[in-house]
Design a protein around this motif. Sequence first.
Motif, short mmCIF file in Angstrom:
data_model
loop_
_atom_site.label_atom_id
_atom_site.label_comp_id
_atom_site.label_asym_id
_atom_site.label_seq_id
_atom_site.Cartn_x
_atom_site.Cartn_y
_atom_site.Cartn_z
N VAL A 166 0.83 -1.21 0.00
CA VAL A 166 0.00 0.00 0.00
C VAL A 166 0.86 1.25 0.00
CG1 VAL A 166 -1.66 1.33 1.36
CG2 VAL A 166 -1.94 -1.14 1.11
N THR A 167 1.88 1.28 0.87
CA THR A 167 2.69 2.50 0.97
C THR A 167 3.53 2.71 -0.29
OG1 THR A 167 4.38 1.31 2.23
CG2 THR A 167 2.73 2.53 3.49
N SER A 168 4.08 1.65 -0.84
CA SER A 168 4.89 1.84 -2.05
C SER A 168 4.01 2.17 -3.26
CB SER A 168 5.75 0.61 -2.34
OG SER A 168 4.94 -0.51 -2.64
N THR A 169 2.85 1.56 -3.37
CA THR A 169 1.95 1.85 -4.49
C THR A 169 1.46 3.29 -4.44
OG1 THR A 169 1.25 -0.45 -4.60
CG2 THR A 169 -0.20 1.15 -5.63
N GLY A 170 1.17 3.79 -3.24
CA GLY A 170 0.72 5.16 -3.09
C GLY A 170 1.74 6.18 -3.56
N LEU A 171 3.00 5.85 -3.42
CA LEU A 171 4.07 6.74 -3.89
C LEU A 171 4.34 6.54 -5.37
CD1 LEU A 171 6.49 6.24 -0.87
CD2 LEU A 171 4.96 8.19 -1.29
N LYS A 172 4.51 5.29 -5.77
CA LYS A 172 4.82 4.98 -7.16
C LYS A 172 3.73 5.49 -8.10
CE LYS A 172 5.91 1.18 -10.25
NZ LYS A 172 6.00 -0.27 -10.40
N GLY A 173 2.48 5.32 -7.70
CA GLY A 173 1.36 5.76 -8.53
C GLY A 173 1.32 7.27 -8.75
N ARG A 174 2.00 8.01 -7.90
CA ARG A 174 2.05 9.47 -8.04
C ARG A 174 3.40 9.95 -8.56
NH1 ARG A 174 -1.34 8.50 -3.64
NH2 ARG A 174 -3.30 9.65 -3.78
N GLY A 175 4.25 9.02 -8.92
CA GLY A 175 5.56 9.40 -9.46
C GLY A 175 6.52 9.93 -8.41
N ILE A 176 6.33 9.56 -7.17
CA ILE A 176 7.20 10.04 -6.09
C ILE A 176 8.32 9.03 -5.87
CG2 ILE A 176 7.36 10.55 -3.63
CD1 ILE A 176 4.52 11.59 -3.73
N ASN A 177 9.54 9.53 -5.85
CA ASN A 177 10.71 8.71 -5.55
C ASN A 177 11.22 9.09 -4.17
OD1 ASN A 177 10.91 7.37 -8.09
ND2 ASN A 177 11.74 9.27 -8.93
N MET A 178 11.40 8.10 -3.32
CA MET A 178 12.04 8.35 -2.04
C MET A 178 13.54 8.35 -2.28
SD MET A 178 10.14 8.91 0.45
CE MET A 178 8.40 9.18 0.29
N VAL A 179 14.19 9.44 -1.93
CA VAL A 179 15.61 9.56 -2.22
C VAL A 179 16.49 9.41 -0.98
CG1 VAL A 179 15.27 10.95 -4.29
CG2 VAL A 179 15.51 12.10 -2.08
N THR A 180 15.89 9.38 0.21
CA THR A 180 16.69 9.20 1.41
C THR A 180 15.83 8.76 2.57
OG1 THR A 180 18.40 10.21 2.80
CG2 THR A 180 16.53 11.60 2.24
N THR A 181 16.48 8.14 3.53
CA THR A 181 15.87 7.75 4.79
C THR A 181 16.96 7.72 5.85
OG1 THR A 181 14.57 6.08 5.97
CG2 THR A 181 16.12 5.29 4.32
N ILE A 182 16.58 7.92 7.07
CA ILE A 182 17.55 7.94 8.16
C ILE A 182 17.97 6.54 8.57
CG2 ILE A 182 15.86 7.94 10.03
CD1 ILE A 182 19.04 10.08 9.97
N TYR A 183 17.16 5.55 8.25
CA TYR A 183 17.41 4.22 8.79
C TYR A 183 18.57 3.47 8.16
CZ TYR A 183 13.77 4.65 12.10
OH TYR A 183 13.04 5.08 13.17
N ALA A 184 19.10 3.93 7.05
CA ALA A 184 20.27 3.26 6.46
C ALA A 184 21.43 3.28 7.46
CB ALA A 184 20.65 3.94 5.16
N ASP A 185 21.58 4.38 8.18
CA ASP A 185 22.65 4.47 9.19
C ASP A 185 22.44 3.48 10.32
OD1 ASP A 185 23.89 6.48 7.84
OD2 ASP A 185 23.23 8.09 9.16
#
Length: 144
Positions: free
Chosen positions: A13-32
């Motif tokens: 649901v969360t990925s489809t809601g972004l992908k369907g609107r052409g939104i790319n997540m470019v960063t997150t804090i959790y990689a660290d």
Amino acid sequence: MFEGIACWPWLRVTSTGLKGRGINMVTTIYADAFGFDYDSFDNMIRAYCKVPNAINLETARDKRVKLCRDNSVEGLLVHTNRSCKLWSGFMPEMSRQIGAACGIPVVSFDGDQADPRNFSEAQYDTRVQGLTEIMDSRKGGETA
């Protein structure tokens, strides 16, 4: 930027809601939080003292502001994870400060990594739609 841990039971649901609107997540804090090396117990302790759940609001904010600036972030989507009391407590203020420092819109949605009943697909969709409209209007474009 996606702030907060993923809503594991709701990834589609969360990925489809972004992908369907052409939104790319470019960063997150959790990689660290999951990407450090250590070769002794003391170094492990030092590493764990820098993970997102072990730092104060100001340090947490500054790390996120840097990520937003370094990655040309245009909006902040915040998962208020109700099973994490620390983040539920200061997430609204930290998010407000990040938005102000970076001049970006901020929206939040409720979730809970321990109880999937605390996620509302309709609330999430409405918040992402609102974020998209604000980001589009700032670019002078049409809304998705």
